[in-house]
Design a protein around this motif. Sequence first.
Motif, PDB file in Angstrom:
ATOM      1  N   VAL A  91      14.533  -4.072  -2.566  1.00  0.00           N
ATOM      2  CA  VAL A  91      14.296  -2.647  -2.787  1.00  0.00           C
ATOM      3  C   VAL A  91      13.263  -2.480  -3.888  1.00  0.00           C
ATOM      4  CG1 VAL A  91      15.317  -0.439  -3.469  1.00  0.00           C
ATOM      5  CG2 VAL A  91      16.639  -2.050  -2.072  1.00  0.00           C
ATOM      6  N   LEU A  92      12.265  -1.658  -3.609  1.00  0.00           N
ATOM      7  CA  LEU A  92      11.253  -1.296  -4.590  1.00  0.00           C
ATOM      8  C   LEU A  92      11.436   0.189  -4.904  1.00  0.00           C
ATOM      9  CD1 LEU A  92       8.665  -1.668  -6.237  1.00  0.00           C
ATOM     10  CD2 LEU A  92       7.351  -1.422  -4.122  1.00  0.00           C
ATOM     11  N   ASN A  93      11.699   0.487  -6.158  1.00  0.00           N
ATOM     12  CA  ASN A  93      12.008   1.851  -6.583  1.00  0.00           C
ATOM     13  C   ASN A  93      11.052   2.272  -7.703  1.00  0.00           C
ATOM     14  OD1 ASN A  93      14.389   3.209  -8.823  1.00  0.00           O
ATOM     15  ND2 ASN A  93      13.467   4.351  -7.153  1.00  0.00           N
ATOM     16  N   SER A  94      10.556   3.510  -7.611  1.00  0.00           N
ATOM     17  CA  SER A  94       9.643   4.017  -8.627  1.00  0.00           C
ATOM     18  C   SER A  94       9.873   5.514  -8.817  1.00  0.00           C
ATOM     19  CB  SER A  94       8.189   3.766  -8.207  1.00  0.00           C
ATOM     20  OG  SER A  94       7.291   4.363  -9.119  1.00  0.00           O
ATOM     21  N   SER A  95       9.564   5.993 -10.009  1.00  0.00           N
ATOM     22  CA  SER A  95       9.686   7.429 -10.281  1.00  0.00           C
ATOM     23  C   SER A  95       8.512   8.213  -9.708  1.00  0.00           C
ATOM     24  CB  SER A  95       9.773   7.676 -11.790  1.00  0.00           C
ATOM     25  OG  SER A  95       8.611   7.198 -12.433  1.00  0.00           O
ATOM     26  N   LYS A  96       7.478   7.506  -9.255  1.00  0.00           N
ATOM     27  CA  LYS A  96       6.315   8.168  -8.655  1.00  0.00           C
ATOM     28  C   LYS A  96       5.953   7.488  -7.339  1.00  0.00           C
ATOM     29  CE  LYS A  96       3.144   5.297 -11.363  1.00  0.00           C
ATOM     30  NZ  LYS A  96       2.063   5.289 -12.376  1.00  0.00           N
ATOM     31  N   LEU A  97       5.243   8.228  -6.506  1.00  0.00           N
ATOM     32  CA  LEU A  97       4.816   7.695  -5.211  1.00  0.00           C
ATOM     33  C   LEU A  97       3.791   6.590  -5.428  1.00  0.00           C
ATOM     34  CD1 LEU A  97       5.175   8.201  -2.140  1.00  0.00           C
ATOM     35  CD2 LEU A  97       3.176   9.687  -2.263  1.00  0.00           C
ATOM     36  N   LEU A  98       4.039   5.433  -4.818  1.00  0.00           N
ATOM     37  CA  LEU A  98       3.162   4.279  -5.011  1.00  0.00           C
ATOM     38  C   LEU A  98       2.063   4.233  -3.952  1.00  0.00           C
ATOM     39  CD1 LEU A  98       5.901   1.596  -5.754  1.00  0.00           C
ATOM     40  CD2 LEU A  98       4.498   2.833  -7.413  1.00  0.00           C
ATOM     41  N   GLU A  99       0.981   3.572  -4.285  1.00  0.00           N
ATOM     42  CA  GLU A  99      -0.124   3.412  -3.337  1.00  0.00           C
ATOM     43  C   GLU A  99       0.179   2.229  -2.418  1.00  0.00           C
ATOM     44  OE1 GLU A  99      -3.852   3.159  -5.320  1.00  0.00           O
ATOM     45  OE2 GLU A  99      -3.698   5.135  -6.231  1.00  0.00           O
ATOM     46  N   ILE A 100       1.005   2.501  -1.430  1.00  0.00           N
ATOM     47  CA  ILE A 100       1.374   1.498  -0.431  1.00  0.00           C
ATOM     48  C   ILE A 100       0.925   2.007   0.926  1.00  0.00           C
ATOM     49  CG2 ILE A 100       3.295   0.324   0.704  1.00  0.00           C
ATOM     50  CD1 ILE A 100       4.783   0.326  -1.892  1.00  0.00           C
ATOM     51  N   ASP A 101       0.187   1.158   1.657  1.00  0.00           N
ATOM     52  CA  ASP A 101      -0.302   1.556   2.969  1.00  0.00           C
ATOM     53  C   ASP A 101      -0.317   0.349   3.897  1.00  0.00           C
ATOM     54  OD1 ASP A 101      -2.522   0.056   2.184  1.00  0.00           O
ATOM     55  OD2 ASP A 101      -3.658   1.811   1.546  1.00  0.00           O
ATOM     56  N   LEU A 102      -1.054   0.459   5.002  1.00  0.00           N
ATOM     57  CA  LEU A 102      -1.067  -0.606   6.014  1.00  0.00           C
ATOM     58  C   LEU A 102      -1.593  -1.930   5.475  1.00  0.00           C
ATOM     59  CD1 LEU A 102      -2.406   1.424   9.086  1.00  0.00           C
ATOM     60  CD2 LEU A 102      -0.056   0.732   8.634  1.00  0.00           C
ATOM     61  N   SER A 103      -2.409  -1.885   4.421  1.00  0.00           N
ATOM     62  CA  SER A 103      -2.991  -3.113   3.882  1.00  0.00           C
ATOM     63  C   SER A 103      -2.044  -3.838   2.927  1.00  0.00           C
ATOM     64  CB  SER A 103      -4.305  -2.804   3.155  1.00  0.00           C
ATOM     65  OG  SER A 103      -4.067  -1.995   2.004  1.00  0.00           O
ATOM     66  N   THR A 104      -1.037  -3.137   2.412  1.00  0.00           N
ATOM     67  CA  THR A 104      -0.160  -3.721   1.392  1.00  0.00           C
ATOM     68  C   THR A 104       0.604  -4.950   1.878  1.00  0.00           C
ATOM     69  OG1 THR A 104       0.085  -1.512   0.421  1.00  0.00           O
ATOM     70  CG2 THR A 104       1.628  -3.215  -0.304  1.00  0.00           C
TER      71      THR A 104
END
Length: 254
Positions: A91-104
């Motif tokens: 699980v990856l949890n953050s207080s803000k929206l992360l820059e995760i997309d198809l390339s991640t």
Amino acid sequence: MQNLVEFFEKETNKQINIFKYTNQPLKENQQLISFNNETYIIEMNNKFVFNHANGYFYLIHQQNLDFENLKRVLDNLYEDINVFEYNKFVVLNSSKLLEIDLSTPEIIESETYSNTLIAYLGKISDINIFNLRLSIFDEVLPFLSTDSNSNKFVTLTDLTIYNVIFLIEKEKSIYSLIDFENIKTIDKNLLHTGISFIENDLNISKTSSSLFLHRNTLIYRLEKIKEIFGLDLKIFKDAFVFYLSIKSYFASNI
């Protein structure tokens, strides 16, 4: 006392035991606290406890998981994150929206040498919602792992679609509306072409590029689908029925 245990577990994300202090020697993972004029021993176990959801959540699935290595990669990619194992996922949890997309997933795979699938569960403040979305991802995971048209980064929209597909398979009244016997006789390349056309927003140019097909070849295949199924994929309702039918067929053959 139970409220006190819950408070410490929430603050530490560790499993807590509390019992009265009677002058016994303290172990390494124990310490004393005072509460209501009494002295207690608080004992922290290493087992992670996840009872309170808050923030943006992502699930990461790797078949050959090396948690410490994956955590190192994620810590290098993002700041102010929590990374922990929960059930069979990371699980990856953050207080803000992360820059995760198809390339991640590709970036992570290049560092961990393990096939990676990431699901975005949204912004969640209720542990029950988190567990429900996790269970949906877990249910559709076998299909995601084998579906050649699926991406390695799964959005909430994707989860909704795949969940509907599995509900179709379970609900026999809907399942019976799909002519699977006819679908079985169709060339899979033709079926995948139709799916790709829909997933490329019904766009001829985008689909041609993604499939490395000549434009005329793609148009011919779409006309062939129309001839066989009576469905014009350039029309939303027809595309919708084709997409759910073919995806359900693939799911039933995992």
